[in-house]
Scaffold this motif. Structure first.
Motif, short mmCIF file in Angstrom:
data_model
loop_
_atom_site.label_atom_id
_atom_site.label_comp_id
_atom_site.label_asym_id
_atom_site.label_seq_id
_atom_site.Cartn_x
_atom_site.Cartn_y
_atom_site.Cartn_z
N UNK A 152 10.10 14.49 -3.39
CA UNK A 152 8.91 13.63 -3.34
C UNK A 152 9.24 12.22 -2.85
N UNK A 153 10.41 11.72 -3.15
CA UNK A 153 10.71 10.34 -2.76
C UNK A 153 10.86 10.17 -1.25
N UNK A 154 11.26 11.20 -0.45
CA UNK A 154 11.25 10.98 1.01
C UNK A 154 9.85 10.69 1.55
N UNK A 155 8.86 11.45 1.10
CA UNK A 155 7.49 11.20 1.57
C UNK A 155 6.98 9.85 1.06
N UNK A 156 7.38 9.48 -0.15
CA UNK A 156 6.97 8.17 -0.67
C UNK A 156 7.61 7.04 0.13
N UNK A 157 8.90 7.19 0.45
CA UNK A 157 9.59 6.17 1.25
C UNK A 157 8.96 6.05 2.63
N UNK A 158 8.57 7.19 3.19
CA UNK A 158 7.91 7.14 4.50
C UNK A 158 6.55 6.45 4.41
N UNK A 159 5.86 6.62 3.30
CA UNK A 159 4.57 5.94 3.11
C UNK A 159 4.78 4.42 3.05
N UNK A 160 5.83 3.98 2.36
CA UNK A 160 6.13 2.54 2.30
C UNK A 160 6.48 2.02 3.69
N UNK A 161 7.25 2.79 4.47
CA UNK A 161 7.59 2.37 5.83
C UNK A 161 6.34 2.28 6.70
N UNK A 162 5.40 3.18 6.48
CA UNK A 162 4.14 3.12 7.25
C UNK A 162 3.34 1.88 6.90
N UNK A 163 3.35 1.48 5.64
CA UNK A 163 2.66 0.24 5.25
C UNK A 163 3.32 -0.96 5.92
N UNK A 164 4.64 -0.99 5.98
CA UNK A 164 5.34 -2.08 6.65
C UNK A 164 5.02 -2.11 8.15
N UNK A 165 4.91 -0.93 8.73
CA UNK A 165 4.56 -0.86 10.16
C UNK A 165 3.13 -1.34 10.39
N UNK A 166 2.23 -1.03 9.45
CA UNK A 166 0.83 -1.49 9.57
C UNK A 166 0.73 -3.00 9.44
N UNK A 167 1.67 -3.61 8.74
CA UNK A 167 1.66 -5.07 8.66
C UNK A 167 2.00 -5.70 10.01
N UNK A 168 2.91 -5.09 10.77
CA UNK A 168 3.30 -5.62 12.06
C UNK A 168 2.32 -5.22 13.16
N UNK A 169 1.75 -4.05 13.04
CA UNK A 169 0.79 -3.56 14.04
C UNK A 169 -0.51 -3.25 13.32
N UNK A 170 -1.28 -4.26 12.96
CA UNK A 170 -2.52 -4.01 12.20
C UNK A 170 -3.60 -3.40 13.09
N UNK A 171 -4.12 -2.31 12.63
CA UNK A 171 -5.23 -1.62 13.31
C UNK A 171 -5.82 -0.62 12.33
N UNK A 172 -6.96 -0.10 12.71
CA UNK A 172 -7.60 0.89 11.85
C UNK A 172 -6.75 2.14 11.74
N UNK A 173 -6.10 2.51 12.84
CA UNK A 173 -5.28 3.73 12.85
C UNK A 173 -4.08 3.57 11.94
N UNK A 174 -3.36 2.49 12.06
CA UNK A 174 -2.15 2.31 11.24
C UNK A 174 -2.49 2.15 9.76
N UNK A 175 -3.56 1.41 9.48
CA UNK A 175 -3.96 1.25 8.08
C UNK A 175 -4.48 2.56 7.49
N UNK A 176 -5.21 3.30 8.28
CA UNK A 176 -5.69 4.60 7.79
C UNK A 176 -4.54 5.57 7.57
N UNK A 177 -3.54 5.52 8.47
CA UNK A 177 -2.37 6.38 8.30
C UNK A 177 -1.60 6.00 7.04
#
Length: 555
Positions: A447-472
């Motif tokens: 479970x922690x790999x998918x959780x870590x990937x979710x945190x990385x996606x949030x960090x990516x959405x901070x640098x590239x803010x858009x509806x797609x990245x935030x929704x992902x």
């Protein structure tokens, strides 16, 4: 008296087993060869009274005869090929003479246990004769060799099956009985720290959701982070306390788990959990900045164990990486990136860069080894399983670590993130292959790999803010939290309702070498036959050459 000296008239049913008196022993010892010869003549010319002809058979000789007869019966019936998975092949009379076996002795896995001298002796209250002592010595040598804690890694692959190598093959025997419930500590595996991994990583996720600008529109309170953090700490305390008890009372079982090619990677889990909890510390309880001493306390044991495992991978031998590589090997790599994140948080940039470099180097080696599946490596299980989610843990943590070290989610962070994204998608499209497997505690570690990937996606959405990245980011966080919630319910049901959470840990009870029918003698016989044929062929060729030379010399 030898059996061939007795008349067939009273060969079997006229044997009288009685207590040997001292007088009879002395008389039997004084008999000479001449008296034996006269006795043979009397047997031939004159009928002998049954009362005078008593054959003295000791109890040990009777058991040795039974042993020979049982071995003959097994050879004739062909039933001695595979040993039953009952663990009673060392229990004395049970498998050899068909009698009821003694109760299992779990002391073989206890701390500083003896070498099973009590279990090896068939009749400890009587003196063994030479033939029985030789058999007993052989059995003791085989048993001591099988109970040896230093089990080769290849032996685990040969004797076990399943994605976690926790199921014993049908043609294998184990040291403990399968039909009895073992003590709780023996059934408590190191994989239980996977529960702590799942909960602590969730605490990190919900703190990120509550504090990240990319998800501030969700208005998530920090209370959820606090509740998950307290729950993770409580579970970590319970699991650690129980496993410490297992170390105290069953240290030999701990060695077996350490030699296990899959479970050895879970020895990194407690320190990764502690680092996750330090990163997820609630601001209401810990408003001040983290101290470097926290990083030293958690990273030092991890680094020492890492030197041991990586040294085995690098130096070769029976535990080189191509022999023991499996998806759970990423657990021994991802801790470097988590440690790098924590080092960056406490302000130590250089140690963070060092750990990031070590983790990235070994991640690519493990990734290529598992991706190629070298011919020299042990075959991985054919079934797809959540264990393959381990592939996305390291690149996700690497992207977050690089962002914390250099303060920007730049090209290196995005490269690692995109690798994790591709691997995540490749696993999602094969979701149907993740069904049909029984639940186990080890699932929590996936479970922690998918959780870590979710945190990385949030960090990516901070640098590239858009509806797609935030929704992902929101979607992946929801999937991760839902998975953890389902596992919590399943764990509680298996633990308190069905009581199947901790079955007998058969994986640690395998023997050092297979105790079935040995195939080496047959190979030797075949070798002898082949050598004989080769020798005959060479002799025939030599004879032909010699005859040909004669014909050429004397036309």
């Amino acid at each position: 008296m030898d059996e061939r000296e007795i008349s067939p008239y009273f060969d079997t049913h006229l044997i009288d087993i009685h207590e040997v008196l001292p007088e009879e022993e002395e008389e039997g010892d004084v008999i000479t060869k001449e008296e034996n010869g006269n006795a043979e003549k009397r047997f031939i010319n004159k009928p002998t009274k049954v009362r005078k002809m008593k054959r003295q058979v000791s109890l040990e000789t009777g058991f040795s005869v039974l042993r020979k007869e049982s071995k003959k019966a097994k050879d004739e019936n062909g039933s001695g090929v595979n040993l039953p998975r009952s663990g009673r092949s060392f229990g004395g009379f049970d498998n050899r003479f068909g009698m009821e076996g003694r109760k299992a002795d779990f002391s073989i896995f206890k701390t500083k246990s003896s070498t099973l001298s009590k279990q090896n002796s068939l009749l400890p209250s009587r003196k063994e004769r030479s033939e029985t002592e030789s058999h007993q010595k052989t059995d003791r040598e085989v048993l001591d060799d099988s109970v040896d804690t230093s089990v080769p890694a290849g032996r685990y692959f040969a004797a076990l099956r399943g994605p976690e190598l926790d199921e014993v093959k049908d043609d294998e025997d184990i040291l403990l009985p399968k039909d009895e419930q073992w003590p709780f500590l023996l059934r408590f595996p190191i994989g239980c720290f996977g529960i702590c991994l799942g909960l602590s990583s969730q605490a990190v996720l919900w703190r990120t959701l509550a504090t990240s600008p990319a998800t501030e529109f969700l208005h998530i309170p920090l209370f959820i982070n606090l509740a998950l953090w307290l729950l993770a700490v409580a579970v970590l305390f319970c699991v650690s306390f129980t496993y410490i008890l297992k170390i105290i009372f069953y240290f030999e079982a701990i060695k077996r788990e350490y030699f296990h090619p899959v479970r050895v990677n879970f020895f990194f889990a407690p320190w990764v959990v502690c680092m996750f909890l330090a990163l997820a510390a609630p601001p209401t309880l810990f408003p001040n900045k983290l101290q470097p001493a926290i990083w030293c306390a958690f990273m030092l044991p991890y680094f020492l164990l890492e030197l041991k495992i990586y040294g085995q991978w690098l130096s070769g031998g029976k535990r080189r990486l191509c022999k023991v590589a499996n998806p759970s090997s990423h657990l021994s790599v991802v801790g470097n990136f988590v440690g790098a994140i924590l080092a960056a948080k406490v302000g130590w940039k250089e140690p963070a860069k060092f750990l990031w470099a070590v983790g990235s180097a070994h991640y690519f080696v493990v990734f290529v080894t598992l991706y190629q599946r070298l011919p020299t490596s042990e075959a991985l299980p054919r079934e797809l399983h959540p264990v393959y989610s381990m592939f996305i843990a390291a690149p996700s943590a690497a992207s977050i670590a690089w962002q914390n070290i250099y303060g920007d989610f730049d090209e290196v962070s995005r490269t690692c993130y995109f690798i994790a994204l591709f691997l995540y998608v490749s696993l999602v499209v094969r979701i149907k292959f993740f069904t049909g497997f029984r639940f186990s505690v080890a699932w929590w570690a996936y479970t922690f790999p998918t959780t870590t990937f979710s945190v990385a996606t949030i960090k990516y959405a901070e640098e590239v803010p858009s509806v797609l990245t935030k929704g992902l980011a929101v979607t992946l966080s929801f999937i991760s939290s839902t998975t953890v919630s389902v596992l919590i319910v399943s764990t509680l049901l298996h633990a308190f309702v069905w009581r199947t959470l901790f079955p007998n840990d058969l994986a640690i009870a395998i023997t050092k070498r297979r105790l079935g029918k040995e195939k080496k003698p047959f190979k030797k016989v075949n070798d002898i036959k082949r050598w004989t044929k080769q020798a005959l062929t060479k002799n025939n060729l030599a004879a032909k050459v010699f005859d040909g030379g004669k014909e050429d010399s004397y036309p």
